[in-house]
Scaffold this motif. Structure first.
Motif, PDB file in Angstrom:
ATOM      1  N   ASP A   1       0.832  -1.192   0.000  1.00  0.00           N
ATOM      2  CA  ASP A   1       0.000   0.000   0.000  1.00  0.00           C
ATOM      3  C   ASP A   1       0.870   1.246   0.000  1.00  0.00           C
ATOM      4  OD1 ASP A   1      -2.284   1.523   0.047  1.00  0.00           O
ATOM      5  OD2 ASP A   1      -2.610   1.363   2.192  1.00  0.00           O
ATOM      6  N   THR A   2       0.476   2.224  -0.779  1.00  0.00           N
ATOM      7  CA  THR A   2       1.095   3.554  -0.705  1.00  0.00           C
ATOM      8  C   THR A   2       0.046   4.517  -0.166  1.00  0.00           C
ATOM      9  OG1 THR A   2       0.461   4.097  -2.985  1.00  0.00           O
ATOM     10  CG2 THR A   2       2.612   3.056  -2.649  1.00  0.00           C
ATOM     11  N   ARG A   3       0.445   5.323   0.777  1.00  0.00           N
ATOM     12  CA  ARG A   3      -0.481   6.253   1.420  1.00  0.00           C
ATOM     13  C   ARG A   3       0.104   7.655   1.365  1.00  0.00           C
ATOM     14  NH1 ARG A   3      -3.002   3.049   6.666  1.00  0.00           N
ATOM     15  NH2 ARG A   3      -3.513   1.134   5.527  1.00  0.00           N
ATOM     16  N   GLU A   4      -0.691   8.587   0.904  1.00  0.00           N
ATOM     17  CA  GLU A   4      -0.250   9.978   0.781  1.00  0.00           C
ATOM     18  C   GLU A   4      -1.283  10.872   1.452  1.00  0.00           C
ATOM     19  OE1 GLU A   4       1.486  12.959  -2.707  1.00  0.00           O
ATOM     20  OE2 GLU A   4       0.066  11.371  -3.225  1.00  0.00           O
ATOM     21  N   ARG A   5      -0.822  11.687   2.387  1.00  0.00           N
ATOM     22  CA  ARG A   5      -1.718  12.569   3.137  1.00  0.00           C
ATOM     23  C   ARG A   5      -1.248  14.011   3.016  1.00  0.00           C
ATOM     24  NH1 ARG A   5      -0.998  10.891   8.232  1.00  0.00           N
ATOM     25  NH2 ARG A   5      -2.885   9.638   8.514  1.00  0.00           N
ATOM     26  N   LEU A   6      -2.183  14.910   2.731  1.00  0.00           N
ATOM     27  CA  LEU A   6      -1.932  16.348   2.717  1.00  0.00           C
ATOM     28  C   LEU A   6      -2.966  16.994   3.609  1.00  0.00           C
ATOM     29  CD1 LEU A   6      -0.500  18.883   1.562  1.00  0.00           C
ATOM     30  CD2 LEU A   6      -2.196  18.866  -0.282  1.00  0.00           C
ATOM     31  N   GLY A   7      -2.507  17.740   4.597  1.00  0.00           N
ATOM     32  CA  GLY A   7      -3.429  18.397   5.516  1.00  0.00           C
ATOM     33  C   GLY A   7      -3.056  19.842   5.740  1.00  0.00           C
ATOM     34  N   ALA A   8      -4.041  20.661   6.029  1.00  0.00           N
ATOM     35  CA  ALA A   8      -3.787  22.080   6.293  1.00  0.00           C
ATOM     36  C   ALA A   8      -4.895  22.616   7.177  1.00  0.00           C
ATOM     37  CB  ALA A   8      -3.715  22.861   4.987  1.00  0.00           C
ATOM     38  N   SER A   9      -4.578  23.663   7.905  1.00  0.00           N
ATOM     39  CA  SER A   9      -5.590  24.345   8.716  1.00  0.00           C
ATOM     40  C   SER A   9      -5.278  25.836   8.748  1.00  0.00           C
ATOM     41  CB  SER A   9      -5.642  23.782  10.144  1.00  0.00           C
ATOM     42  OG  SER A   9      -4.449  24.081  10.850  1.00  0.00           O
ATOM     43  N   LEU A  10      -6.326  26.632   8.851  1.00  0.00           N
ATOM     44  CA  LEU A  10      -6.201  28.084   8.940  1.00  0.00           C
ATOM     45  C   LEU A  10      -7.110  28.568  10.055  1.00  0.00           C
ATOM     46  CD1 LEU A  10      -5.289  30.896   7.836  1.00  0.00           C
ATOM     47  CD2 LEU A  10      -7.309  30.805   6.340  1.00  0.00           C
ATOM     48  N   ALA A  11      -6.564  29.384  10.944  1.00  0.00           N
ATOM     49  CA  ALA A  11      -7.356  29.948  12.038  1.00  0.00           C
ATOM     50  C   ALA A  11      -7.130  31.456  12.085  1.00  0.00           C
ATOM     51  CB  ALA A  11      -6.979  29.313  13.374  1.00  0.00           C
ATOM     52  N   LEU A  12      -8.217  32.200  12.181  1.00  0.00           N
ATOM     53  CA  LEU A  12      -8.181  33.652  12.332  1.00  0.00           C
ATOM     54  C   LEU A  12      -8.948  34.010  13.602  1.00  0.00           C
ATOM     55  CD1 LEU A  12      -9.082  34.660   8.657  1.00  0.00           C
ATOM     56  CD2 LEU A  12      -6.797  34.394   9.644  1.00  0.00           C
ATOM     57  N   GLN A  13      -8.395  34.919  14.368  1.00  0.00           N
ATOM     58  CA  GLN A  13      -9.018  35.302  15.642  1.00  0.00           C
ATOM     59  C   GLN A  13      -8.930  36.811  15.812  1.00  0.00           C
ATOM     60  OE1 GLN A  13      -7.293  33.392  19.076  1.00  0.00           O
ATOM     61  NE2 GLN A  13      -9.067  33.803  20.381  1.00  0.00           N
ATOM     62  N   TRP A  14     -10.042  37.400  16.254  1.00  0.00           N
ATOM     63  CA  TRP A  14     -10.109  38.868  16.396  1.00  0.00           C
ATOM     64  C   TRP A  14     -10.789  39.200  17.711  1.00  0.00           C
ATOM     65  CZ3 TRP A  14     -14.288  42.463  14.160  1.00  0.00           C
ATOM     66  CH2 TRP A  14     -13.913  43.807  14.317  1.00  0.00           C
ATOM     67  N   ARG A  15     -10.111  39.986  18.538  1.00  0.00           N
ATOM     68  CA  ARG A  15     -10.665  40.483  19.794  1.00  0.00           C
ATOM     69  C   ARG A  15     -10.610  42.007  19.761  1.00  0.00           C
ATOM     70  NH1 ARG A  15      -7.307  36.590  23.892  1.00  0.00           N
ATOM     71  NH2 ARG A  15      -8.479  34.649  23.551  1.00  0.00           N
ATOM     72  N   PRO A  16     -11.581  42.642  19.112  1.00  0.00           N
ATOM     73  CA  PRO A  16     -11.541  44.108  18.993  1.00  0.00           C
ATOM     74  C   PRO A  16     -11.685  44.828  20.323  1.00  0.00           C
ATOM     75  CG  PRO A  16     -13.659  43.252  18.257  1.00  0.00           C
ATOM     76  CD  PRO A  16     -12.783  42.072  18.490  1.00  0.00           C
ATOM     77  N   SER A  17     -12.316  44.168  21.289  1.00  0.00           N
ATOM     78  CA  SER A  17     -12.491  44.741  22.629  1.00  0.00           C
ATOM     79  C   SER A  17     -12.747  43.600  23.585  1.00  0.00           C
ATOM     80  CB  SER A  17     -13.667  45.725  22.639  1.00  0.00           C
ATOM     81  OG  SER A  17     -14.895  45.030  22.447  1.00  0.00           O
ATOM     82  N   ASP A  18     -12.926  43.943  24.836  1.00  0.00           N
ATOM     83  CA  ASP A  18     -13.216  42.895  25.806  1.00  0.00           C
ATOM     84  C   ASP A  18     -14.654  42.413  25.712  1.00  0.00           C
ATOM     85  OD1 ASP A  18     -14.502  45.107  26.767  1.00  0.00           O
ATOM     86  OD2 ASP A  18     -13.501  45.132  28.720  1.00  0.00           O
ATOM     87  N   LYS A  19     -15.398  42.935  24.714  1.00  0.00           N
ATOM     88  CA  LYS A  19     -16.788  42.532  24.522  1.00  0.00           C
ATOM     89  C   LYS A  19     -16.940  41.424  23.481  1.00  0.00           C
ATOM     90  CE  LYS A  19     -19.181  45.418  27.186  1.00  0.00           C
ATOM     91  NZ  LYS A  19     -20.152  44.963  28.223  1.00  0.00           N
ATOM     92  N   PHE A  20     -15.952  41.272  22.609  1.00  0.00           N
ATOM     93  CA  PHE A  20     -16.109  40.337  21.504  1.00  0.00           C
ATOM     94  C   PHE A  20     -14.867  39.456  21.346  1.00  0.00           C
ATOM     95  CE2 PHE A  20     -19.040  43.739  20.398  1.00  0.00           C
ATOM     96  CZ  PHE A  20     -20.160  43.034  20.001  1.00  0.00           C
ATOM     97  N   ASP A  21     -15.120  38.215  20.964  1.00  0.00           N
ATOM     98  CA  ASP A  21     -14.068  37.286  20.556  1.00  0.00           C
ATOM     99  C   ASP A  21     -14.594  36.573  19.317  1.00  0.00           C
ATOM    100  OD1 ASP A  21     -11.989  35.531  20.261  1.00  0.00           O
ATOM    101  OD2 ASP A  21     -12.123  34.655  22.260  1.00  0.00           O
ATOM    102  N   VAL A  22     -13.991  36.891  18.156  1.00  0.00           N
ATOM    103  CA  VAL A  22     -14.464  36.376  16.875  1.00  0.00           C
ATOM    104  C   VAL A  22     -13.431  35.401  16.331  1.00  0.00           C
ATOM    105  CG1 VAL A  22     -15.257  36.964  14.548  1.00  0.00           C
ATOM    106  CG2 VAL A  22     -15.649  38.561  16.449  1.00  0.00           C
ATOM    107  N   ASN A  23     -13.879  34.193  15.935  1.00  0.00           N
ATOM    108  CA  ASN A  23     -12.967  33.152  15.463  1.00  0.00           C
ATOM    109  C   ASN A  23     -13.467  32.555  14.152  1.00  0.00           C
ATOM    110  OD1 ASN A  23     -10.832  32.256  17.728  1.00  0.00           O
ATOM    111  ND2 ASN A  23     -12.717  32.957  18.719  1.00  0.00           N
ATOM    112  N   PHE A  24     -12.523  32.330  13.263  1.00  0.00           N
ATOM    113  CA  PHE A  24     -12.770  31.548  12.054  1.00  0.00           C
ATOM    114  C   PHE A  24     -11.688  30.487  11.983  1.00  0.00           C
ATOM    115  CE2 PHE A  24     -11.620  30.473   7.715  1.00  0.00           C
ATOM    116  CZ  PHE A  24     -12.831  30.099   7.172  1.00  0.00           C
TER     117      PHE A  24
END
Length: 945
Positions: A277-300
């Motif tokens: 068997d030959t196995r080939e894996r490609l993986g990636a991740s992207l995370a964005l985080q924004w805290r404009p103030s102590d009122k909001f925490d926005v994540n993608f």
């Protein structure tokens, strides 16, 4: 009664421990414990001890029963595979694919009984059931793994076993700019290949640390090989398996009344396989985080995984008895017997048939997920959380799977099981080389395309009232929609070119080229051209397994084989051999859920002992729509012939013409209360009790419309789209002693009362179709209907215990770097139906344990780990009795050295002692399958800045 007695014993033991611990709490002086000065999210984890420290902290702080594993450093997980890391936890065992961990069982329950999420969101899977393949996700992109064994109302429902959550990193949790990478070479012992694996992570923060971005990528290649043996058809009159070795003394091909046949310990059907068997894996991740103030925490955050495997199995097989598909009674030479009179040595002579097989099941998957989350801290007492996510997965295999069989013949085959080895000694004379004559027999092409899509929206709020006893109240709505589509492709008639053109007679084809037909071993076959055969491409078959095994054998070039078929009749090759879409085996299923939940967390003192109490309820409405094809049993027409008073039925026309489109809709509602109680007997000793009602939704195969007729056994098989979920009541109780930041002694007992289990069985009869006699419609035959049904329930009970200790403050240098982790799990099950009580749940091991010894001091780190699980049921209805996987244990080793504070070299060895995996039918002497995968060794370098 037996289950209740065992459960009572467990809880009495718990009570004794609890009482002793309470007495110790009264007599011992309370130790001072430093206050936590940092949040869990910003603890810097580096090394084994730091990973253990945070894992124990997460477990201790949780209100329910859970376990966790935290990455030892950025991009460094304790094991090479997520499933293999999970098996280090109490109560978790794994199944392997090609020696690599793929699926898990939790407290004996696997597959559909567990729910897997990524950052709290369900992730689509290319698996055609609800099971999740953990080899899809590279461990380098994972921050931690959390296994929740007792539910809370706010968490995903659907797991009687557990909810497994995979957490990825957030950019604002890292300290500014971070760049790390690793590269390693992986040596596979059985292939002799060295393959690359590389990963990197880059993260930074901007705008006064209010915005962060993190990107990871990983690439790996593996070449793997497994050598295996398979045996079926063990003589056993109790199981109605009357497979004997026949002695045709006069050589006329017929076993006459005066000729003998002998029972044998040698299986009737033997197969050897070399899998590459030959196995080939490609993986990636992207995370964005924004805290404009102590009122909001926005994540993608998003994740992508591409995984391709191209496995080929090169096989040979032979039989020792007479079957309808064999040339006739095999010619038998010398036969020897054991003390019980059973044959344990046999010679097949005078042109013994040995089949050559090529089997391939490639896997081409793409999986991705994105999620958007916003937390709004509206006031000091109110927080609102909105989460939107989508995940998709697909597996493309529209006819690329192959199961190809050619028939070859050798002078003789000797099977000798007189020795003490696990496998018989087998000699083939001559070997099945590419120079041997082979005839075409069977060419089956198939494939299953799977598309899975999950969409979720969750709106939740947390309210902190002014009451001192109430820590908070959480409530919200959760909408989910999953659409799973399966498209099946398969050959119309894989035997079209078998038996030298016999299938062309009375067919739609006017002619065929029979110039290649020869008599081989008493059969008329299309002889394969020499260029179709390929010399053996492996050696040292079953190296490490004592005994004599067949010499390496030839394989096929499929493209040239198909070209040969086209020279016989190109239209027949296209119509019958090339895989075509099979609508009757395909389906589309949509499952929509709408859940509302409310829970509250109370905290205070019970006497002088601090406690935390979580209780809530989750109400879920589930709507299921399934679309597919079912067999129209009422409108089947037969052509009927009568002989000696017996009627013979033959379907008029193509049986596929009697399938019709079918759509069903079902709906059900569940109310799931839950309670989690935690009592601190002292600062380092706590007691937990949890109770909940839980569900597991039925296997998707049960819900999808399908049906077919088994004419040989007069059975009508059908799915049951209206079947309801498995529902259970469960109890967990634990006592946990955290005697240091790096050490703990824990004990947990659990009990699950499953109200009903789903089983496939006889549910009545069905009158199928009709025929006309003298112009009058006459009812067709009666078939037994086989379908999934909700049967009587079952109970599962067991206990887990774990001990981990760092000896840094106990042993003198240099032994103060030593540490241990040990755990043991016992699981038992029983069915309410007494007829089923002889067998446990499929995949459930009664005993399992893990042991890890590690050493970490200065720049050095090393670890040796051993994982063992007891035998478990694989398939209850195997030929000759239940098939069991034998107990299996494996050593793994890893070491690392910090060259500098920023650079590290890593070494790991998997399956250190080259263990075999095997299964048996009914008794351990009847080996069903045995395989060796070999060791893998990796050496790599990593750096971070």
């Amino acid at each position: 009664m037996k289950a209740q007695l065992k459960l009572s014993t467990l809880f009495l033991s718990m009570s004794a421990i609890f009482s002793g611990a309470t007495l110790a709490a009264e007599e011992d002086k309370k130790k001072e414990k430093e206050a936590e000065t940092e949040q869990v999210e910003v603890i810097e984890v580096r090394g084994v001890r730091s990973s253990i420290k945070e894992s124990l902290y997460l477990k201790q702080q949780a209100v329910g029963v859970m376990d966790a594993i935290v990455a030892e450093d950025i991009g460094k997980f304790p094991d090479q595979n997520i499933a293999e890391a999970l098996q280090r936890m109490t109560g978790i065992a794994i199944t392997r694919n090609g020696g690599e961990g793929q699926n898990v069982t939790v407290r004996g329950l696997g597959g559909d009984y567990n729910v897997t999420t990524v950052n709290g969101r369900r992730m689509a899977s290319e698996h055609s059931s609800r099971n999740f393949n953990f080899d899809l996700i590279a461990p380098e992109i994972v921050q931690s793994l959390e296994v929740y064994k007792s539910p809370q109302s706010k968490t995903q429902e659907g797991g009687i076993g557990s909810v497994i959550n995979i957490k990825t990193r957030k950019p604002l949790d890292l300290d500014g700019f971070t760049l790390s990478g690793s590269a390693k070479g992986i040596y596979e012992e059985r292939t002799g290949d060295i393959n690359p694996q590389a990963s990197f992570l880059i993260s930074d923060t901007f705008f006064d640390d209010t915005f962060g971005a993190l990107f990871t990528a990983v690439y790996s290649e593996r070449t793997q090989r497994a050598d295996s043996y398979e045996g079926q058809g063990f003589y056993d009159p109790d199981e109605n398996v009357d497979v004997r070795i026949p002695i045709d003394s006069n050589g006329n091909g017929i076993l006459e009344d005066n000729e003998q046949s002998y029972p044998s310990i040698i299986p009737g059907y033997v197969r050897y396989s070399n899998w590459q068997d030959t196995r080939e894996r490609l993986g990636a991740s992207l995370a964005l985080q924004w805290r404009p103030s102590d009122k909001f925490d926005v994540n993608f955050d998003s994740m992508y995984s591409q995984y391709e495997t191209n496995g080929e199995q090169y096989q040979i097989s032979f039989v020792t008895y007479d079957e309808s598909w064999t040339p006739g009674i095999p010619a038998i030479g010398e036969v020897k017997f054991n003390d019980d009179g059973n044959a344990n040595y046999v010679e097949l002579v005078d042109g013994a048939m040995a089949e050559l097989l090529n089997v391939s099941v490639p896997r081409n998957t793409d999986t991705w997920q994105w999620g958007f989350n916003t937390v709004w801290y509206a006031t000091e007492s109110l927080t609102v959380d909105l989460d939107i996510s989508q995940s998709q997965a697909k597996n493309v295999s529209n006819g690329n799977n192959r199961f190809i069989v050619a028939r070859g013949f050798v002078d003789g085959i000797t099977i000798d099981q007189t020795g003490s080895n696990m496998l018989p000694d087998v000699t083939m004379t001559p070997a099945l080389s590419s120079e041997q004559p082979f005839g075409a027999h069977y060419s089956y092409n198939s494939g299953t395309d799977v598309k899975d899509k999950i969409e979720e929206v969750r709106l939740a709020a947390t309210y902190i009232p002014s009451f001192e006893l109430v820590k908070d109240v959480q409530f919200g709505l959760h909408y989910g929609k999953q659409t799973k589509e399966r498209s099946v492709f398969k050959s119309k008639n894989a035997s079209m070119f078998s038996n030298g053109g016999a299938y062309f007679k009375n067919s739609e084809y006017d002619s065929f080229d029979d110039s290649s037909v020869e008599e081989l071993g008493g059969l008329n076959l299309f002889r394969l051209p020499a260029d179709v055969l390929v010399p053996a491409n492996f050696d040292n078959f079953l190296d490490g397994e004592p005994g004599k095994h067949p010499d390496p054998w030839a394989s096929f070039d499929y493209d040239k084989l198909y070209a040969f078929y086209e020279t016989i009749n190109p239209q027949a090759a296209q119509d019958k051999i090339v895989a075509k879409n099979s609508p009757k085996d395909s389906f589309a299923l949509t499952e929509q859920t709408l859940a509302a939940f409310v829970e509250t967390n109370l905290q205070g003192d019970l006497g002088k002992l601090p406690f935390a109490l979580n209780m809530g309820v989750r109400v879920i409405k589930t709507d299921v729509t399934s679309d597919g094809y079912t067999f129209d049993v009422e409108n089947v027409r037969y052509n009927v012939t009568e002989k000696d008073g017996a009627l013979s039925y033959r379907v008029d026309g193509d049986i596929d013409d009697y399938y019709a489109r079918s759509t069903t809709e079902e709906s059900y509602t569940d109310v799931l209360p839950s309670l989690n109680f935690k009592l601190n007997l002292r600062d380092d000793l706590l007691y937990r009790f949890s109770a909940a009602k839980v569900i597991t939704r039925p296997n998707l195969g049960y819900l999808s419309p399908y049906s077919y007729l088994d004419f040989n056994n007069a059975e009508y098989h059908a799915s049951n789209p209206g079947i309801k979920p498995l529902r259970a009541n469960q109890i967990d109780t634990t006592i946990e002693w955290y005697f240091s930041d790096y050490g703990a002694l824990t004990f947990a007992a659990y009990y699950k009362d499953i109200e009903s289990v789903i089983a496939r069985g006889r549910v009545g009869t069905a009158q199928v179709g009709n025929y006309f006699k003298d112009g009058v419609a006459v009812d067709g035959p009666i078939f037994t209907k086989i379908s999934p049904t909700s049967e009587k329930g079952a109970t599962i009970l067991g206990f887990e215990t774990a001990y981990q200790q760092s000896f840094d403050e106990i042993l003198p240098a240099p032994f103060d770097g030593l540490g241990v982790q040990v755990n043991y799990t016992f699981t038992d099950s029983s069915y309410d139906d007494e007829e089923l009580n002889d067998l446990p749940f499929v995949g459930m091991s009664e005993h399992s344990y893990n042991a890890v010894i590690y050493y970490e001091k200065g720049d050095y780190q090393t670890r040796i780990a051993y994982n063992w699980r007891d035998d478990y049921l694989v398939y209850p209805d195997a030929w000759g009795g239940p098939e069991w996987a034998a107990d299996y244990g494996q050593f793994d080793f890893s070491a690392s050295y910090n060259i500098t504070e920023k650079m590290r070299v890593d070494l790991s060895v998997t399956n250190l002692t080259n263990e075999r995996q095997w299964s048996y039918v009914k008794t351990e002497e009847q080996i069903r399958r045995l395989a060796r995968y070999g060791r893998s060794i990796s050496l790599g370098f990593s750096a971070s800045f």
